[in-house]
Design an enzyme around this catalytic site. Structure first.
Site, PDB file in Angstrom:
ATOM      1  N   ASP A   1      -2.403  -7.485  -5.764  1.00 47.62           N
ATOM      2  CA  ASP A   1      -2.850  -6.310  -5.046  1.00 47.62           C
ATOM      3  C   ASP A   1      -3.339  -5.225  -5.994  1.00 47.62           C
ATOM      4  O   ASP A   1      -2.910  -5.173  -7.140  1.00 47.62           O
ATOM      5  CB  ASP A   1      -1.633  -5.770  -4.280  1.00 47.62           C
ATOM      6  CG  ASP A   1      -2.038  -5.145  -2.977  1.00 47.62           C
ATOM      7  OD1 ASP A   1      -3.248  -5.000  -2.729  1.00 47.62           O
ATOM      8  OD2 ASP A   1      -1.130  -4.785  -2.203  1.00 47.62           O
TER       9      ASP A   1
ATOM     10  N   HIS B   1      -8.622  -0.796  -1.123  1.00 48.26           N
ATOM     11  CA  HIS B   1      -7.555  -1.766  -1.211  1.00 48.26           C
ATOM     12  C   HIS B   1      -8.221  -3.070  -1.617  1.00 48.26           C
ATOM     13  O   HIS B   1      -9.234  -3.434  -1.056  1.00 48.26           O
ATOM     14  CB  HIS B   1      -6.920  -1.881   0.180  1.00 48.26           C
ATOM     15  CG  HIS B   1      -5.922  -2.956   0.298  1.00 48.26           C
ATOM     16  ND1 HIS B   1      -4.588  -2.710   0.376  1.00 48.26           N
ATOM     17  CD2 HIS B   1      -6.063  -4.290   0.345  1.00 48.26           C
ATOM     18  CE1 HIS B   1      -3.948  -3.847   0.469  1.00 48.26           C
ATOM     19  NE2 HIS B   1      -4.807  -4.825   0.445  1.00 48.26           N
TER      20      HIS B   1
ATOM     21  N   GLN C   1       1.142 -10.902  -3.580  1.00 45.42           N
ATOM     22  CA  GLN C   1      -0.276 -10.531  -3.558  1.00 45.42           C
ATOM     23  C   GLN C   1      -0.689 -10.024  -4.934  1.00 45.42           C
ATOM     24  O   GLN C   1       0.075  -9.326  -5.594  1.00 45.42           O
ATOM     25  CB  GLN C   1      -0.494  -9.384  -2.568  1.00 45.42           C
ATOM     26  CG  GLN C   1      -0.330  -9.766  -1.127  1.00 45.42           C
ATOM     27  CD  GLN C   1      -0.632  -8.582  -0.224  1.00 45.42           C
ATOM     28  OE1 GLN C   1      -0.085  -7.504  -0.412  1.00 45.42           O
ATOM     29  NE2 GLN C   1      -1.498  -8.783   0.746  1.00 45.42           N
TER      30      GLN C   1
ATOM     31  N   LYS D   1     -15.366  -3.646   4.815  1.00 48.63           N
ATOM     32  CA  LYS D   1     -14.826  -4.476   3.738  1.00 48.63           C
ATOM     33  C   LYS D   1     -15.801  -5.557   3.301  1.00 48.63           C
ATOM     34  O   LYS D   1     -16.717  -5.924   4.033  1.00 48.63           O
ATOM     35  CB  LYS D   1     -13.521  -5.127   4.185  1.00 48.63           C
ATOM     36  CG  LYS D   1     -13.687  -6.045   5.386  1.00 48.63           C
ATOM     37  CD  LYS D   1     -12.425  -6.859   5.650  1.00 48.63           C
ATOM     38  CE  LYS D   1     -12.623  -7.784   6.828  1.00 48.63           C
ATOM     39  NZ  LYS D   1     -11.530  -8.714   7.023  1.00 48.63           N
TER      40      LYS D   1
ATOM     41  N   ARG E   1       6.395 -11.638   5.287  1.00 53.82           N
ATOM     42  CA  ARG E   1       5.848 -11.475   6.627  1.00 53.82           C
ATOM     43  C   ARG E   1       6.422 -12.534   7.540  1.00 53.82           C
ATOM     44  O   ARG E   1       6.568 -13.686   7.136  1.00 53.82           O
ATOM     45  CB  ARG E   1       4.323 -11.592   6.599  1.00 53.82           C
ATOM     46  CG  ARG E   1       3.712 -10.498   5.765  1.00 53.82           C
ATOM     47  CD  ARG E   1       2.223 -10.531   5.819  1.00 53.82           C
ATOM     48  NE  ARG E   1       1.699  -9.541   4.888  1.00 53.82           N
ATOM     49  CZ  ARG E   1       0.426  -9.426   4.569  1.00 53.82           C
ATOM     50  NH1 ARG E   1      -0.459 -10.248   5.123  1.00 53.82           N
ATOM     51  NH2 ARG E   1       0.022  -8.524   3.730  1.00 53.82           N
TER      52      ARG E   1
ATOM     53  N   HIS F   1      -4.863  -0.869  -5.697  1.00 54.10           N
ATOM     54  CA  HIS F   1      -5.423   0.238  -4.927  1.00 54.10           C
ATOM     55  C   HIS F   1      -6.182   1.141  -5.871  1.00 54.10           C
ATOM     56  O   HIS F   1      -5.703   1.463  -6.950  1.00 54.10           O
ATOM     57  CB  HIS F   1      -4.311   0.998  -4.202  1.00 54.10           C
ATOM     58  CG  HIS F   1      -3.660   0.152  -3.159  1.00 54.10           C
ATOM     59  ND1 HIS F   1      -2.551  -0.618  -3.425  1.00 54.10           N
ATOM     60  CD2 HIS F   1      -4.000  -0.104  -1.870  1.00 54.10           C
ATOM     61  CE1 HIS F   1      -2.222  -1.297  -2.340  1.00 54.10           C
ATOM     62  NE2 HIS F   1      -3.084  -1.012  -1.381  1.00 54.10           N
TER      63      HIS F   1
ATOM     64  N   CYS G   1       0.786  -1.238   0.000  1.00 54.70           N
ATOM     65  CA  CYS G   1       0.000   0.000   0.000  1.00 54.70           C
ATOM     66  C   CYS G   1       0.819   1.289   0.000  1.00 54.70           C
ATOM     67  O   CYS G   1       0.564   2.173  -0.820  1.00 54.70           O
ATOM     68  CB  CYS G   1      -0.981   0.045   1.163  1.00 54.70           C
ATOM     69  SG  CYS G   1      -1.347  -1.521   1.881  1.00 54.70           S
TER      70      CYS G   1
END
Length: 648
Positions: free
Chosen positions: A382, A510, A380, A464, A362, A384, A333
């Site tokens: 991902d 996100h 990911q 979410k 992680r 945005h 992000c």
RNA sequence: GCCAGUGUAGCUCAGGGGUAGAGCAACUGAUUCGUAAUCAGUAGGUCGGGGGUUCGAAUCCCCCUGCUGGCUCCA
């Protein structure tokens, strides 16, 4: 003259002496079916409930979810009963019914071994055969505490102390008694078809750092057949295990020397991943996304600003470089936000849809690692989305559509959708939360999707939508998540200049569709049991020449397929056809083409489809054309039957 | 991280204080074969790693590491 009450059981009305138990009444009536419990004016009770007032009664029969839960709860008691019989010094914790069975937690100095498990199961069978009545007892709180204290059951004592109301319900079967709300089946004989499955550790009251208990898991059903079916299902799941299939099919591996939770993608796994990624990119470009790339580390300050150091435990320690601390990224992000902040944005620019296959690291605690599903380094899918308030709903709808479209293509069509709303502790403005939540709801409604609301279960930074997919074995997997983020929007102070010339804060969405490439790959392997549909298969066609003299022809075909971007391979080993076919089948190759004298002469090939067997001779051009069509359409089925008419 | 189990050849597994075993896979040779395993031979192991006990350890003990089942965690 004794008093009577009027009870209505289902549709039939009865007059019954007041105080007689329902169970006794049913026995006298020679009730031919075997209920396990009852609903007394809508409330779930045991069958031995005294008929003390006029009531509407519904009997609960095997076959219903409720009945199964009661049975399993009673099975848990039976387990505890057996354990206390065999190991009287044991303390009992809690023992509920769970999704696929039941468990009971025990406190004991020596943990249970596998042998203990079969002894316990044996004892359970004995107790079941004795058909001991299960009776509800009500005590005052003090009495109950004293009772369990005398029995040396301190855990129970503690529970009653904490949770027990003034009058405490217990259930007794023989010399076993447990603090429990019930209801239960009338006697231990009802619990017949069960199996103990595993032992594991569990924390008392689920508190880490609390006492370590031993949990025994088991499952129970009303019939032998159902139990058998469940056990077969477990076996089936084992056969699909991606941790087994992955290395077997040469898709990926782990290496002890490399470290836990770090994946090595092999060439074949890499092929599948590339195909997934290519498709993913294609769909994103169609939907107006741009693709971003960002670094794997950033100054620690970035993560301080984003709040990750504060709220997020799973980060690796910082790396020191020339006296500045850098941090391996656990999230993408901040990078995307920095791209946003790289210039002043106008309301005319919005929305931005930026996607990245971003690899993050992680620190997951060793005990939670699990194959491809829980790892320490993963990518990911991902994205945005930065948009204005008036664009919010549309953007969410688009994201949901994209998710559905992509998941459908991979063969998933069964979903559980959850909407999580504002929790007690939250950041951002309440009105923004309201607006965002409404947009999420409206988007789901508009798409005609059924969903469940997790009231107040949202994360602190925004509401979410989570979409869980169900695989071929009906197991549920979390993949898609679409989340509003008020936290980062504020922390990085993202703004745009509005029509009015003032600065406004855009909404930040996100979202991930597949979750991570690793995880999704693992799910795919299990869903397809390693037999990927043609468009995804690492090797689509295995060409098997019968004798050496057919090798040239086989290679010509191979070349032709490769020129058409198909993934083919020739097995030119000097082995018998049967051997090579078996090999290709074991490797779950969707299509096998066998070529011998006949095929060389006719310019054809003999087709075999994985798990379906011999399909007869096909003309190469024709086959190629149809195959290309299937691949182009990303047809999920490996079954060519519909598009391909078998030659006789 | 915690509780428990577990790690022997590429894979599946046997051996549980006295010289490391089998099947499949691999390799070599013969076989040129029609829809799920042709035959013979060869090679392959510091028994996950380290330390200890012992005359002697794959085997018993301790530590580490990976894996498995759970718990906890997954803002």
């Amino acid at each position: 003259m004794s008093e009577t009450v009027s009870v209505k059981i289902g549709k039939s009305k009865h007059s019954v002496p007041k105080g007689k138990s329902l169970f006794q009444f049913l026995s006298e009536q020679n009730w031919n079916k075997n209920p396990v419990a009852a609903k007394f004016n809508g409330q779930m009770v045991d069958l031995d409930v005294p008929l003390s007032q006029d009531a509407q009664i519904q009997l609960v029969y095997p076959g219903s979810e409720e009945a199964l839960e009661i049975l399993r709860h009673s099975a848990a008691h039976l387990l505890a009963h057996a354990v206390l019989t065999l190991f009287p010094e044991t303390q009992i914790g809690v023992g509920p019914a769970v999704e696929d069975g039941f468990y009971y937690d025990f406190l004991r100095e020596t943990p249970f071994s596998q042998d203990d498990l079969s002894d316990i199961e044996e004892k359970m069978r004995e107790l079941s055969q004795e058909d001991i009545p299960i009776r509800k007892k009500v005590f005052s709180k003090d009495q109950a505490i004293r009772l369990f204290k005398e029995k040396g059951q301190q855990l129970k004592e503690e529970l009653i102390q904490e949770k027990g109301p003034q009058s405490v319900t217990c259930y007794q079967q023989g010399d076993f008694i447990d603090f429990c709300l019930g209801p239960h089946v009338p006697s231990t004989g009802y619990v017949q078809h069960f199996k103990l499955l595993s032992v594991s550790g569990a924390y008392w009251k689920g508190e880490e750092g609390g006492k370590q208990l031993q949990r025994i898991y088991g499952t129970a059903f009303f019939t032998r057949k159902e139990l058998k079916k469940h056990l077969v299902h477990l076996e089936e799941a084992k056969k699909r295990d991606h941790r087994k299939l992955g290395p077997q099919l040469d898709l990926f591996s782990f290496n002890e020397d490399l470290g836990a939770g770090l994946i090595l993608w092999h060439p074949k796994g890499g092929r599948v991943r590339r195909i997934i990624e290519d498709y993913w990119r294609e769909e994103h470009l169609k939907d107006g996304y741009e693709i971003l790339y960002s670094p794997h580390i950033a100054k620690l300050d970035v993560w301080r600003r984003s709040g990750h150091t504060e709220f997020y435990e799973a980060m690796y320690p910082p790396i020191l470089s020339e006296d500045v601390e850098y941090q391996l990224k656990p999230m993408n992000c901040p990078f995307h936000i920095m791209v946003y902040n790289s210039s002043q944005r106008s309301y005319r620019d919005l929305p931005f849809r930026w996607a990245e296959l971003g690899t993050v690291y992680r620190y997951e605690r060793s005990g939670v690692l699990h194959g491809l599903l829980r790892v320490r380094g993963f990518t990911q899918d991902d994205a945005h989305i930065f948009c204005r308030a008036d664009q919010l709903e549309e953007e969410i709808k688009k994201a949901i559509s994209l998710a559905m479209r992509v998941l459908n293509t991979f063969g998933f069509s069964d979903f559980d959708i959850f909407l999580s709303t504002r929790p007690e502790k939250y950041v951002g403005k309440a009105e923004d939360w309201e607006k965002a939540t409404q947009s999420l709801k409206k988007a789901l409604l508009d798409k005609g999707l059924e969903y469940r609301i997790d009231e107040g279960e949202g994360v602190f930074y925004g509401p979410k939508i989570d979409i869980k997919i169900k695989d071929a074995l009906k197991r549920s997997w979390q993949c898609t998540t679409i989340q509003l983020d008020f936290n980062l929007a504020e922390r990085f102070d993202i703004t745009y200049v509005g029509e009015d010339g003032n600065f406004h804060r855009p909404f930040l969405i996100h979202r991930a569709l597949l979750g991570s490439m690793e995880r999704f790959f693992g799910i795919l392997i299990e869903h397809y049991k390693g037999s990927f549909p043609v468009w995804l298969a690492p090797v689509q066609i295995m060409i098997v020449p019968i004798a050496d003299r057919h090798n040239d022809y086989a290679h010509t075909l191979d070349q032709k397929f490769k020129e058409n971007k198909l993934r083919s391979c020739v097995d030119a080993r000097r082995e018998k056809v049967g051997y090579k076919i078996r090999d290709a089948e074991t490797k779950k190759t969707p299509l096998i083409l066998i070529v011998g004298d006949k095929e060389v002469k006719e310019g054809s090939a003999s087709l075999r489809i994985h798990t379906q067997g011999d399909k007869g001779e096909v003309q190469v051009e024709d086959f190629l054309e149809k195959l290309l069509e299937i691949v182009k359409n990303r047809d999920m089925s490996v079954n060519l039957e519909e598009v391909y008419h078998q030659k006789t």
